[in-house]
Design a protein around this motif. Structure first.
Motif, PDB file in Angstrom:
ATOM      1  N   MET A   1      15.436  -5.262   1.143  1.00 53.34           N
ATOM      2  CA  MET A   1      14.024  -4.905   1.211  1.00 53.34           C
ATOM      3  C   MET A   1      13.790  -3.624   0.418  1.00 53.34           C
ATOM      4  N   ARG A   2      12.515  -3.383   0.072  1.00 52.10           N
ATOM      5  CA  ARG A   2      12.148  -2.132  -0.579  1.00 52.10           C
ATOM      6  C   ARG A   2      11.857  -1.075   0.486  1.00 52.10           C
ATOM      7  N   ALA A   3      12.221   0.157   0.186  1.00 51.21           N
ATOM      8  CA  ALA A   3      11.989   1.246   1.126  1.00 51.21           C
ATOM      9  C   ALA A   3      11.914   2.562   0.367  1.00 51.21           C
ATOM     10  N   GLY A   4      11.251   3.518   0.962  1.00 51.33           N
ATOM     11  CA  GLY A   4      11.283   4.886   0.475  1.00 51.33           C
ATOM     12  C   GLY A   4      12.169   5.683   1.415  1.00 51.33           C
ATOM     13  N   ARG A   5      13.185   6.368   0.873  1.00 48.79           N
ATOM     14  CA  ARG A   5      14.114   7.112   1.719  1.00 48.79           C
ATOM     15  C   ARG A   5      14.287   8.529   1.189  1.00 48.79           C
ATOM     16  N   ILE A   6      14.609   9.430   2.120  1.00 49.91           N
ATOM     17  CA  ILE A   6      15.004  10.774   1.724  1.00 49.91           C
ATOM     18  C   ILE A   6      16.498  10.913   1.972  1.00 49.91           C
ATOM     19  N   HIS A   7      17.157  11.636   1.089  1.00 51.15           N
ATOM     20  CA  HIS A   7      18.598  11.853   1.202  1.00 51.15           C
ATOM     21  C   HIS A   7      18.915  13.305   1.523  1.00 51.15           C
ATOM     22  N   ARG A   8      17.866  14.125   1.579  1.00 54.76           N
ATOM     23  CA  ARG A   8      18.001  15.527   1.960  1.00 54.76           C
ATOM     24  C   ARG A   8      16.711  15.953   2.634  1.00 54.76           C
ATOM     25  N   TRP A   9      16.810  16.635   3.780  1.00 56.52           N
ATOM     26  CA  TRP A   9      15.605  17.121   4.445  1.00 56.52           C
ATOM     27  C   TRP A   9      14.880  18.080   3.511  1.00 56.52           C
ATOM     28  N   GLY A  10      13.622  17.781   3.262  1.00 55.06           N
ATOM     29  CA  GLY A  10      12.853  18.553   2.298  1.00 55.06           C
ATOM     30  C   GLY A  10      12.979  18.024   0.888  1.00 55.06           C
ATOM     31  N   GLY A  11      13.755  16.962   0.714  1.00 54.65           N
ATOM     32  CA  GLY A  11      13.959  16.395  -0.612  1.00 54.65           C
ATOM     33  C   GLY A  11      12.891  15.379  -0.990  1.00 54.65           C
TER      34      GLY A  11
END
Length: 340
Positions: A1-11
């Protein structure tokens, strides 16, 4: 599926292809139709609610609306096909607070959707069944994204503050995602409402479209409440959370008045006179999100046409960062929505 993810808090948010989630025991799988976008999601991405590196990568987004497509073990198959929204707090459902419909104060709180488990910036999301709140039929899914926070929070505020018919309610930051619904919910509770705002287009919308007394507030020292209020308000709802706004709110309370504060910014403190509180029998009230029951009440306000949902911008996942920028710049009228 498509998703928006962060790999660093504040990133930065990364658009990615990720494996479809699977519902565990007592969970449901929801196909997301839309996800509300407000300042809280930016706070979550920044790490203001939780910043454990072990929780990364993370899909943000807690104001989701979608349809249950799969029921995990222990969940009635009859829930498939329900359009639902999500309760933000990961509550236990068993402690005394939860049993008293005070889920945000859960004794065993496990965090938040979009912070401690994946949220609605994805095509699919797995949720605890108890967090999936059924919506009335016929609601537009994009407009319904205002229910779980932007409308439910004001319902909780009115109940916490005991807003009564005929009372005067001043809302600071009344053109924002919560504020523009706060003024409407306060009127549902019978209050006479004034909205304080800085942006001219938001002031115009409050007055022209919602019929609210709109008050420019670039300088709190110069703010004047409606003449009929004699300079006092029974309830002040502060959605801005600065030292200046909080001091102004306390100073404008009528006898028996209540200042309701909802922001959680670190380092914001203001002096309060015990003498003033006692002589006026005034109160400072903190308000924390909403119960599941209040989400249901909020949904009923939309379904019954008593609150107008305001979604100022809709974008697909590829352009959701533009909504984030509008929020940071204070340009967004009402709520934004990520639309699948």
């Amino acid at each position: 599926m498509r998703a928006g993810r962060i790999h660093r808090w504040g990133g930065e948010l990364r658009l990615e292809e990720v494996p479809d989630p699977r519902p565990s025991e007592d969970e449901v799988l929801v196909r997301v139709e839309a996800c509300g976008v407000g300042l809280t999601v930016l706070n979550c991405i920044r790490g203001d609610l939780g910043d454990d590196a072990a929780d990364l990568p993370r899909v943000p987004g807690h104001e989701l609306v979608g349809t249950i497509v799969e029921a995990g073990v222990g969940v009635s198959p009859g829930r498939r096909g329900e359009r639902v929204t999500a309760h933000f707090y990961l509550f236990c459902g068993r402690c005394p607070r939860c049993l008293a419909a005070q889920e945000p104060l859960c004794d065993n709180l496990a965090g938040w959707v979009g912070v401690d488990r994946d949220g609605g910036y994805a095509e699919l999301v797995a949720l605890p069944e108890r967090n999936a709140i059924a919506l009335p039929p016929g609601l537009d899914p994009v407009l319904a994204t205002t229910i779980p926070d932007a409308v439910a929070t004001p319902v909780h505020v009115c109940r916490r503050a005991g807003v009564r018919p005929g009372e005067r309610v001043a809302v600071i930051a009344a053109g924002g995602g919560v504020g523009i619904h706060m003024v409407q919910v306060a009127r549902v509770y019978g209050a006479d409402v004034a909205g304080l705002e800085v942006a001219s287009e938001k002031l115009d919308y409050l007055e022209r479209e919602l019929g609210v007394a709109a008050i420019p507030s670039p300088d709190f020292a110069a703010v004047e409440l409606p003449a009929a209020w004699n300079g006092r308000s029974d309830v002040v709802v502060d959605l801005l959370g600065t030292n200046e706004s909080l001091r102004w709110g306390v100073e404008r309370l009528a006898a028996g008045g209540r200042l309701v504060t909802l922001t959680t910014f670190r380092g914001v403190d203001f002096p309060v006179s015990s003498r003033q509180l006692v002589f006026g029998e005034t109160a400072i009230v903190g308000s924390r999100y909403a119960s599941r029951q209040e989400l249901v009440l909020a949904a009923g306000l939309l379904a019954g046409g008593r609150v107008r949902p305001v979604v100022g911008r809709r974008e697909p996942l590829e352009r959701v960062a533009a909504i984030h920028e509008d929020l940071r710049a204070g340009r967004l009228l009402g709520r934004g929505a990520l639309v699948w």
